[in-house]
Enzyme design. Structure first.
Site, mmCIF file in Angstrom:
data_model
loop_
_atom_site.group_PDB
_atom_site.id
_atom_site.type_symbol
_atom_site.label_atom_id
_atom_site.label_comp_id
_atom_site.label_asym_id
_atom_site.label_seq_id
_atom_site.Cartn_x
_atom_site.Cartn_y
_atom_site.Cartn_z
ATOM 1 N N ARG A 154 47.193 14.669 27.812
ATOM 2 C CA ARG A 154 46.886 13.168 27.924
ATOM 3 C C ARG A 154 45.545 13.109 27.080
ATOM 4 O O ARG A 154 44.404 13.758 27.061
ATOM 5 C CB ARG A 154 46.166 12.666 29.063
ATOM 6 C CG ARG A 154 47.267 12.753 30.332
ATOM 7 C CD ARG A 154 46.677 12.803 31.712
ATOM 8 N NE ARG A 154 45.993 13.834 31.800
ATOM 9 C CZ ARG A 154 45.000 14.057 32.895
ATOM 10 N NH1 ARG A 154 44.656 13.210 33.849
ATOM 11 N NH2 ARG A 154 44.108 15.241 33.106
ATOM 12 N N LYS A 207 60.583 14.788 28.779
ATOM 13 C CA LYS A 207 59.613 14.185 28.320
ATOM 14 C C LYS A 207 59.521 12.747 28.457
ATOM 15 O O LYS A 207 58.821 12.112 29.026
ATOM 16 C CB LYS A 207 59.278 14.447 26.723
ATOM 17 C CG LYS A 207 58.305 13.952 25.993
ATOM 18 C CD LYS A 207 57.112 14.273 26.483
ATOM 19 C CE LYS A 207 55.992 13.164 26.128
ATOM 20 N NZ LYS A 207 54.514 13.283 26.790
ATOM 21 N N PHE A 252 48.471 7.156 39.124
ATOM 22 C CA PHE A 252 49.103 6.362 38.453
ATOM 23 C C PHE A 252 49.199 4.978 39.358
ATOM 24 O O PHE A 252 50.496 4.331 39.201
ATOM 25 C CB PHE A 252 50.361 6.833 37.763
ATOM 26 C CG PHE A 252 50.223 7.353 36.348
ATOM 27 C CD1 PHE A 252 49.621 8.578 36.409
ATOM 28 C CD2 PHE A 252 50.370 6.698 35.293
ATOM 29 C CE1 PHE A 252 49.377 9.263 34.989
ATOM 30 C CE2 PHE A 252 49.804 7.180 34.049
ATOM 31 C CZ PHE A 252 49.483 8.445 33.937
ATOM 32 N N LEU A 253 48.570 4.842 40.162
ATOM 33 C CA LEU A 253 48.543 3.632 41.132
ATOM 34 C C LEU A 253 47.499 2.710 40.988
ATOM 35 O O LEU A 253 46.878 1.838 41.842
ATOM 36 C CB LEU A 253 48.961 4.024 42.646
ATOM 37 C CG LEU A 253 50.322 4.445 43.056
ATOM 38 C CD1 LEU A 253 50.410 4.857 44.277
ATOM 39 C CD2 LEU A 253 51.278 3.265 42.584
ATOM 40 N N GLY A 256 45.957 -3.026 36.554
ATOM 41 C CA GLY A 256 45.227 -3.037 35.706
ATOM 42 C C GLY A 256 46.126 -3.967 34.768
ATOM 43 O O GLY A 256 46.953 -4.727 34.940
ATOM 44 N N CYS A 263 51.905 6.520 23.698
ATOM 45 C CA CYS A 263 53.226 7.170 23.920
ATOM 46 C C CYS A 263 53.914 6.311 24.847
ATOM 47 O O CYS A 263 55.152 5.949 24.381
ATOM 48 C CB CYS A 263 52.868 8.317 24.864
ATOM 49 S SG CYS A 263 52.200 9.503 23.503
ATOM 50 N N LYS A 266 56.274 3.225 23.229
ATOM 51 C CA LYS A 266 57.196 3.599 21.998
ATOM 52 C C LYS A 266 58.387 4.362 22.695
ATOM 53 O O LYS A 266 59.495 4.321 22.599
ATOM 54 C CB LYS A 266 56.658 4.264 20.940
ATOM 55 C CG LYS A 266 56.391 5.664 21.368
ATOM 56 C CD LYS A 266 55.619 6.430 19.852
ATOM 57 C CE LYS A 266 55.305 7.679 20.225
ATOM 58 N NZ LYS A 266 56.269 8.719 20.752
HETATM 59 P P1 NAD Z 1 49.243 11.402 14.954
HETATM 60 O O1 NAD Z 1 49.642 10.099 14.419
HETATM 61 O O2 NAD Z 1 47.906 11.422 15.758
HETATM 62 O O3 NAD Z 1 49.462 12.665 14.230
HETATM 63 C C1 NAD Z 1 50.426 13.050 13.392
HETATM 64 C C2 NAD Z 1 50.001 13.787 12.058
HETATM 65 O O4 NAD Z 1 51.438 14.045 11.492
HETATM 66 C C3 NAD Z 1 49.581 12.629 11.158
HETATM 67 O O5 NAD Z 1 48.223 13.245 10.872
HETATM 68 C C4 NAD Z 1 50.477 12.686 9.916
HETATM 69 O O6 NAD Z 1 49.609 12.546 8.561
HETATM 70 C C5 NAD Z 1 51.098 14.009 9.912
HETATM 71 N N1 NAD Z 1 52.296 14.132 9.082
HETATM 72 C C6 NAD Z 1 53.369 13.402 9.226
HETATM 73 N N2 NAD Z 1 54.422 13.855 8.731
HETATM 74 C C7 NAD Z 1 53.873 15.058 7.973
HETATM 75 C C8 NAD Z 1 54.493 16.264 7.137
HETATM 76 N N3 NAD Z 1 55.761 16.091 6.817
HETATM 77 N N4 NAD Z 1 53.732 17.268 7.197
HETATM 78 C C9 NAD Z 1 52.620 17.264 7.554
HETATM 79 N N5 NAD Z 1 51.816 16.253 8.404
HETATM 80 C C10 NAD Z 1 52.590 15.267 8.741
HETATM 81 O O7 NAD Z 1 50.445 11.623 16.194
HETATM 82 P P2 NAD Z 1 50.288 12.244 17.720
HETATM 83 O O8 NAD Z 1 49.500 11.283 18.594
HETATM 84 O O9 NAD Z 1 49.445 13.451 17.428
HETATM 85 O O10 NAD Z 1 51.648 12.486 18.109
HETATM 86 C C11 NAD Z 1 52.465 13.383 17.614
HETATM 87 C C12 NAD Z 1 53.750 13.432 18.481
HETATM 88 O O11 NAD Z 1 53.378 13.974 19.905
HETATM 89 C C13 NAD Z 1 54.473 12.169 18.672
HETATM 90 O O12 NAD Z 1 55.891 12.546 18.877
HETATM 91 C C14 NAD Z 1 54.080 11.741 20.087
HETATM 92 O O13 NAD Z 1 54.790 10.983 20.931
HETATM 93 C C15 NAD Z 1 53.770 12.977 20.863
HETATM 94 N N6 NAD Z 1 52.833 13.071 21.868
HETATM 95 C C16 NAD Z 1 51.705 12.447 21.663
HETATM 96 C C17 NAD Z 1 50.696 12.345 22.673
HETATM 97 C C18 NAD Z 1 49.445 11.701 22.520
HETATM 98 O O14 NAD Z 1 48.554 11.652 23.397
HETATM 99 N N7 NAD Z 1 48.961 11.360 21.417
HETATM 100 C C19 NAD Z 1 50.948 13.141 23.949
HETATM 101 C C20 NAD Z 1 52.138 13.742 23.946
HETATM 102 C C21 NAD Z 1 53.136 13.711 23.172
#
Ligand code: NAD
Length: 438
Positions: A154, A207, A252-253, A256, A263, A266
């Site tokens: 998170r 997930k 998660f209760l 708000g 996340c 989408k």
């Molecule tokens: P983000 O947008 O913060 O980071 C993604 C990074 O990937 C960007 O910096 C982008 O420039 C880079 N990128 C894209 N294509 C690339 C390539 N070909 N080579 C190198 N770098 C590249 O995204 P995030 O929030 O870190 O999320 C990443 C994934 O993790 C997503 O699928 C998201 O659903 C999942 N996720 C996110 C969270 C969260 O809390 N943010 C939690 C669990 C899972």
């Protein structure tokens, strides 16, 4: 072990830094050259508590590098993580997998020797099969296993979550890949390693099912909150009353303004699309997506109603813009919809957030006045609206607010304050789901 982390965002940078902290050698790669330059200068491009220390420590120890080009890092790696974004595709709500497949192609070209390619990005069920196909098409000779290892951290508590996870899910049927993944996470074994091996498709679905379930829980309590308001009950007590039942659980209760963030919106949408295509629509999740969308506008209406309906020319001071505290992430934050709706009705907005204002400026309409603190925002305002429960807003000085606001009205969308206390302080107070016995 040697790790290449492709994508250095919220997930990639935290995971990479934590793997380095475990003692592995990690290169975090990102196409965004500016991001890599900043990291090399010792700057952290996102706000995540504790991340600066852990990055600095592992940089100094020589275990954490950054690169724009993945070639060398992938060539040397035992495991290559794909942690790029998977945003909603415009138009149909499917996950946009173009970044994942582009990364897979580049990895295939650079890999040498046995390499485990680990999809950490949240990807729809079956994506691992396609990643594998892309890799085999690019490099038929490559010795590669494709594994699913979804991330559950998170934002705001990401390091703690990564280092002390409830579970680590790894989707693979291949013993060699299993061994590499076990070695990678072994440093967590002190806390008895909660490693759960499943098939790859199952892991991918875990997930989405997890996020969808949490979104259902939030949306459920939000609807109960609406009912509480109508029938004179208190949603916080209802939540406590049901949450103490172990089968339900207390987390998660919190009623708000509706879920937001990078996340849940989408991922719930993408899951409904996957299910529709599979011929097994998930009606509950579909409903949750719709109910949550409408909720944000209902929150704007709450503000308008408390001000008597006609808000043209009136000023709202909005405290908290990010989708939750302790992050600078503004993606799908409820504050965006609420502010848009209030401005559409002619309200002026003065806004403050401890960390999110740079991002907010990119997403909110021109005309919002950004201030340097909560009291500066409240100056001359007809109404204070708490959208995000940052600690800084938990003990506001209401005597001071009374002197600087045009009207003493507080809309508390996170139920931080108590209705009786607010009444005693002479504030008109609106919160979420606290009917007359609140
Ligand atoms: P983000 O947008 O913060 O980071 C993604 C990074 O990937 C960007 O910096 C982008 O420039 C880079 N990128 C894209 N294509 C690339 C390539 N070909 N080579 C190198 N770098 C590249 O995204 P995030 O929030 O870190 O999320 C990443 C994934 O993790 C997503 O699928 C998201 O659903 C999942 N996720 C996110 C969270 C969260 O809390 N943010 C939690 C669990 C899972």
């Amino acid at each position: 072990m040697r790790v290449a982390m492709i994508g250095t965002g919220y997930v990639g940078l935290v995971s990479g830094a934590c793997f380095a902290d475990f003692g592995h050698h990690v290169t975090c790669v990102d196409k965004d050259a500016q991001k890599i330059e900043r990291l090399e200068r010792g700057e952290i491009p996102i706000f995540e508590p504790g991340l600066d220390d852990i990055v600095a420590r592992n940089r100094a120890a020589g275990r954490l590098d950054f690169a724009v080009d993945l070639t060398q890092a992938v060539r040397e790696a035992d495991a290559v993580f794909i942690a790029v974004g998977t945003p909603s595709r415009r138009g149909d709500g499917h996950a946009d997998l173009s970044y994942v497949y582009a990364a897979a192609r580049e990895i295939a070209e650079a890999a040498e020797g046995y390499t485990v390619v680990v999809t950490k990005s949240t990807v729809p069920v079956g994506t691992g099969d396609e990643v594998e196909r892309v890799i085999r098409e690019t490099r038929p000779d490559a010795d590669i296993s494709v594994v699913s290892n979804p991330e559950f951290l998170r934002e705001g508590a990401a390091i703690e979550d990564f280092k002390r996870p409830d579970r680590i899910v790894v989707g693979t049927d291949e013993p060699r890949a299993r061994e590499v993944m076990t070695q990678l996470y072994r440093p967590l074994a002190l806390n008895s390693l909660p490693l759960l091996f499943t098939g790859r498709r199952t892991s991918e679905l875990i997930k989405y099912a997890g996020n969808a379930f949490l979104a259902v829980k939030i949306t459920f309590i939000n609807e109960i909150a609406d009912l509480c308001e109508q029938v004179g009950a208190n949603v916080q007590e209802v939540a406590r009353g049901i949450g103490l039942d172990n089968r339900i659980g207390a987390k998660f209760l919190h009623a708000g303004p509706g879920y937001g963030g990078s996340c849940f919106p989408k991922d719930t949408l993408a899951l409904t699309r996957t299910a529709q295509e599979a011929g097994t629509p998930l009606r509950i999740v579909e409903t949750v997506v719709g109910v949550n969308d409408v909720r944000k506008l209902a929150m704007a209406k709450k503000v308008m109603n408390v001000l008597g309906g006609d808000v043209r020319g009136k000023t709202a001071a909005v405290l908290g813009l990010t989708f939750k505290p302790n992050t600078d992430d503004m993606r799908e934050s409820p504050a965006l919809s609420i502010i848009h709706a209030l401005m559409d009705k002619g309200m002026k907005i003065r806004a403050y957030d401890p960390e999110g204002m740079e991002e907010a400026k990119k997403l909110l309409p021109a005309g919002v006045t950004y201030t340097s603190g909560a009291y500066e925002a409240a100056e001359g305002a007809d109404c204070l609206v708490i959208v995000t429960e940052w600690d800084a807003f938990r003990a506001l000085d209401f005597e001071r607010l009374r002197k600087i606001m045009a009207q003493t009205v507080l809309v508390d969308l996170r139920n931080i304050y108590r209705p009786d206390e607010m009444q005693a302080l002479g504030f008109t107070y609106e919160s979420v789901g606290r009917g007359s016995d609140a």
